[in-house]
Design a protein around this motif. Sequence first.
Motif, PDB file in Angstrom:
ATOM      1  N   MET A  77      41.227  44.517  41.378  1.00  0.00           N
ATOM      2  CA  MET A  77      42.346  44.935  42.216  1.00  0.00           C
ATOM      3  C   MET A  77      41.895  44.916  43.668  1.00  0.00           C
ATOM      4  SD  MET A  77      44.398  48.086  40.406  1.00  0.00           S
ATOM      5  CE  MET A  77      44.800  48.104  38.652  1.00  0.00           C
ATOM      6  N   GLU A  81      45.613  48.074  46.789  1.00  0.00           N
ATOM      7  CA  GLU A  81      46.178  48.493  45.504  1.00  0.00           C
ATOM      8  C   GLU A  81      45.449  49.713  44.960  1.00  0.00           C
ATOM      9  OE1 GLU A  81      47.742  44.176  43.758  1.00  0.00           O
ATOM     10  OE2 GLU A  81      45.659  44.816  43.451  1.00  0.00           O
ATOM     11  N   LYS A 147      50.170  45.831  37.032  1.00  0.00           N
ATOM     12  CA  LYS A 147      48.838  45.222  37.034  1.00  0.00           C
ATOM     13  C   LYS A 147      48.296  45.052  35.613  1.00  0.00           C
ATOM     14  CE  LYS A 147      46.885  44.154  40.074  1.00  0.00           C
ATOM     15  NZ  LYS A 147      46.923  42.861  40.810  1.00  0.00           N
TER      16      LYS A 147
END
Length: 438
Positions: A77, A81, A147
């Motif tokens: 990530m 994020e 995600k």
Amino acid sequence: MSLKASSKAAGPTPTKRRNSTLWSETLDVHQKSTFSTKEIKRQEAIYELYRGEQDLIEDLQLARKAYHDPMLKLSIMTEEELAHLFGDLDAYIPLHEELLKKLDEETGPDGTVAQIGQIVIDWLPGLNAYKAYCSNQLAAKALLDQKKQDRRVQDFLQRCLESPFSRKLDLWSFLDIPRSRLVKYPLLLREILRHTPSDHPDVSSLEKAITIIQEVLSDINIRKGESECQYYIDKLEYLDDKQRDPLIDDCKTLLCHGELRNKSGSRLHVFLFSELLVLTRPVTRNERSCFQVYRQPIPVRDLSLEDLQDGDIRVGGSFRGAFTNGERAKNVFRVSSLDPAHNQSHTLYVNDIYHKQQWLNCLRTAMAQHRGAPPKVEQGEAATAKRRSSAAPAAVCDKETDENCPPVSGPKLRPQTLSKTRLEKKFQGPVKRKETGV
């Protein structure tokens, strides 16, 4: 004695368990006999607060060490994020370490804490640091679910879940620990106060500390509610500019929302904001879930509400598709606009009487606030509802609300909705509901 190596593959590493030692278990028999039963209970309550802080610090450090830092290093990530998910961990950990330090300094040679009230009073305002964190939870959960569609993220999180350190908790469980800890502080302080003698100097300080934490939690709840409201407003999609009512900019509170069906049996996600009733259809745009506004939003000040009794709507006519053949239409109400320019009327179906009653209560309360009158509750309503024993139970989502959460059959309610306990006694058995606090 030597042991032969087993030919079988080694089993999974045991899950790490938390130490649950009591304060009294840290004393020897002689020490324990020198304290009264009431004092032991008081020290146990203080120790429970202390150990809870230790556990929280451990979990926050674990979240950084096992999740945040590796995902950043492996580029699973982005830094932005991760900041969205984890908030300001660097500020939260020292905050709780400070409370432990103060309690350690106040602990005497015999292991007791003489006074804790003033320590907590001085420390509690620091919890305001969690305002932004709790307000961001809805968006953070949505980001995490998005995600998880990435195979690398999914694989990393699964490996962590199977590791002993996780205690079988997933990442979101760790991220939600601070919120669940916040709502425990009033309970922990009341427990300490309950076992504190009335003539103890800590009594007034603890009472003041309880008032302070309640104010802090109230502020966090207000901020969280406004953030939730704005989150859903931002996910509304309009077919044209005329659909966007300017009153949407004045909406600061989402009173309730949930999935209903209209007369054709189509699923709608309905939002009751403080100023507007908005009917939408859930859609996906570029892998992003949003809500396409269906018809023109109705201002709450122009709303008209009609409670339709079971059987008032014929099954074979307007509700074809929403029910099986030969079944009566149940749990139905109608909303319409008093403004002739809108010329709107929507007959809506809820899965069970419990959630229908919640919707009716929410709508009446919102309408009454705009018209300066108390909400009207029909006297015969409860008796009528009691007879509807054949209503199907609702499939309420147990997860934290997010855009990938399965649709629910009833509204997500703010605190001014009908009492769950009262409804359970009148209408049906216990219904599991999600807490709406911090």
